[in-house]
Scaffold this motif. Structure first.
Motif, mmCIF file in Angstrom:
data_model
loop_
_atom_site.group_PDB
_atom_site.id
_atom_site.type_symbol
_atom_site.label_atom_id
_atom_site.label_comp_id
_atom_site.label_asym_id
_atom_site.label_seq_id
_atom_site.Cartn_x
_atom_site.Cartn_y
_atom_site.Cartn_z
ATOM 1 N N LEU A 147 -1.773 -3.717 0.772
ATOM 2 C CA LEU A 147 -0.400 -3.217 0.680
ATOM 3 C C LEU A 147 0.017 -3.040 -0.776
ATOM 4 N N GLU A 148 -0.368 -3.997 -1.619
ATOM 5 C CA GLU A 148 -0.036 -3.911 -3.038
ATOM 6 C C GLU A 148 -0.686 -2.677 -3.662
ATOM 7 N N LYS A 149 -1.930 -2.425 -3.312
ATOM 8 C CA LYS A 149 -2.650 -1.264 -3.848
ATOM 9 C C LYS A 149 -1.987 0.036 -3.391
ATOM 10 N N LEU A 150 -1.613 0.113 -2.118
ATOM 11 C CA LEU A 150 -0.922 1.299 -1.620
ATOM 12 C C LEU A 150 0.404 1.496 -2.349
ATOM 13 N N TYR A 151 1.111 0.391 -2.579
ATOM 14 C CA TYR A 151 2.380 0.449 -3.299
ATOM 15 C C TYR A 151 2.153 0.966 -4.720
ATOM 16 N N GLU A 152 1.110 0.475 -5.370
ATOM 17 C CA GLU A 152 0.793 0.925 -6.724
ATOM 18 C C GLU A 152 0.373 2.394 -6.755
ATOM 19 N N VAL A 173 5.469 0.600 1.512
ATOM 20 C CA VAL A 173 4.791 -0.246 2.487
ATOM 21 C C VAL A 173 5.791 -1.039 3.319
ATOM 22 N N CYS A 174 7.072 -0.782 3.092
ATOM 23 C CA CYS A 174 8.113 -1.482 3.844
ATOM 24 C C CYS A 174 8.327 -0.807 5.197
ATOM 25 N N ARG A 175 8.943 -1.558 6.078
ATOM 26 C CA ARG A 175 9.179 -1.070 7.435
ATOM 27 C C ARG A 175 10.077 0.170 7.451
ATOM 28 N N GLU A 176 11.042 0.225 6.564
ATOM 29 C CA GLU A 176 12.025 1.297 6.556
ATOM 30 C C GLU A 176 11.432 2.650 6.162
ATOM 31 N N PHE A 177 10.499 2.650 5.205
ATOM 32 C CA PHE A 177 9.997 3.915 4.660
ATOM 33 C C PHE A 177 8.473 4.000 4.675
ATOM 34 N N TYR A 178 7.796 3.212 5.487
ATOM 35 C CA TYR A 178 6.344 3.078 5.436
ATOM 36 C C TYR A 178 5.637 4.437 5.412
ATOM 37 N N GLY A 179 4.738 4.581 4.451
ATOM 38 C CA GLY A 179 3.897 5.765 4.363
ATOM 39 C C GLY A 179 4.489 6.921 3.591
ATOM 40 N N THR A 180 5.780 6.866 3.257
ATOM 41 C CA THR A 180 6.364 7.952 2.486
ATOM 42 C C THR A 180 6.154 7.676 1.003
ATOM 43 N N ARG A 181 6.133 8.734 0.239
ATOM 44 C CA ARG A 181 5.952 8.590 -1.207
ATOM 45 C C ARG A 181 7.212 8.022 -1.848
ATOM 46 N N ARG A 182 6.994 7.143 -2.833
ATOM 47 C CA ARG A 182 8.123 6.646 -3.618
ATOM 48 C C ARG A 182 8.452 7.707 -4.659
ATOM 49 N N LYS A 183 9.691 8.152 -4.691
ATOM 50 C CA LYS A 183 10.096 9.190 -5.633
ATOM 51 C C LYS A 183 10.074 8.631 -7.043
ATOM 52 N N GLN A 184 9.345 9.290 -7.904
ATOM 53 C CA GLN A 184 9.224 8.919 -9.313
ATOM 54 C C GLN A 184 8.835 7.455 -9.477
ATOM 55 N N ASP A 185 8.045 6.950 -8.551
ATOM 56 C CA ASP A 185 7.545 5.568 -8.583
ATOM 57 C C ASP A 185 8.654 4.535 -8.769
ATOM 58 N N GLU A 186 9.820 4.780 -8.159
ATOM 59 C CA GLU A 186 10.913 3.817 -8.254
ATOM 60 C C GLU A 186 10.527 2.536 -7.524
ATOM 61 N N GLU A 187 11.110 1.442 -7.949
ATOM 62 C CA GLU A 187 10.864 0.152 -7.311
ATOM 63 C C GLU A 187 11.564 0.119 -5.956
ATOM 64 N N CYS A 188 10.977 -0.590 -5.014
ATOM 65 C CA CYS A 188 11.592 -0.743 -3.690
ATOM 66 C C CYS A 188 11.613 -2.230 -3.354
ATOM 67 N N PHE A 198 12.436 -3.668 -0.647
ATOM 68 C CA PHE A 198 11.883 -3.935 0.678
ATOM 69 C C PHE A 198 10.361 -4.064 0.607
ATOM 70 N N CYS A 199 9.737 -3.157 -0.130
ATOM 71 C CA CYS A 199 8.274 -3.197 -0.283
ATOM 72 C C CYS A 199 7.839 -4.477 -0.994
ATOM 73 N N LEU A 200 8.519 -4.809 -2.068
ATOM 74 C CA LEU A 200 8.164 -6.007 -2.828
ATOM 75 C C LEU A 200 8.316 -7.255 -1.976
ATOM 76 N N GLU A 201 9.321 -7.268 -1.114
ATOM 77 C CA GLU A 201 9.512 -8.391 -0.202
ATOM 78 C C GLU A 201 8.329 -8.504 0.759
ATOM 79 N N VAL A 202 7.876 -7.376 1.285
ATOM 80 C CA VAL A 202 6.742 -7.387 2.216
ATOM 81 C C VAL A 202 5.479 -7.914 1.517
#
Length: 112
Positions: free
Chosen positions: A76-81, A86-101, A103-107
């Motif tokens: 999950l960390e690698k996918l996030y990087e 990797v969070c439940r709310e937005f799983y699989g979608t691209r992070r716009k401009q690599d912004e921090e999430c 929810f993902c960090l919590e997971v």
């Protein structure tokens, strides 16, 4: 019924049919967009699955790393990087401009 009334009814019916045809054409265009988006998402989803399999093969067999992350959380960390949620709310979608999430960090890092 007079000829003028019949003619007026035909003109009214023709106008209604043209309106229905315009609505049908609009709906057909929207459906085409939905199908195209669905195809793109299926392709991106397959790419994510392939990336996940590759990451699983490349990770060490250690169940816990020195950082304390399990193998699944490492993935999950690698996918996030890589720029994906990797969070439940937005799983699989691209992070716009690599912004921090948050929810993902919590997971990834909860219970550490």
């Amino acid at each position: 019924m007079e000829k003028q009334e019949v003619y007026d009814q035909f003109k009214n019916l023709e106008s209604q049919l043209q309106d229905v045809l315009a609505q049908f054409t609009d709906l057909q265009g929207e459906m085409t967009q939905v199908f195209e988006q669905n195809a793109e998402l299926e392709i991106e989803n397959q790419h994510l699955r392939d990336l996940l399999r590759e990451l699983q093969r490349n990770l060490p067999e250690d169940p816990e790393t020195p950082q304390g992350l399990s193998k699944s959380r490492q993935i999950l960390e690698k996918l996030y990087e890589e720029g994906f949620h990797v969070c439940r709310e937005f799983y699989g979608t691209r992070r716009k401009q690599d912004e921090e999430c948050a929810f993902c960090l919590e997971v990834i890092y909860r219970d550490q």
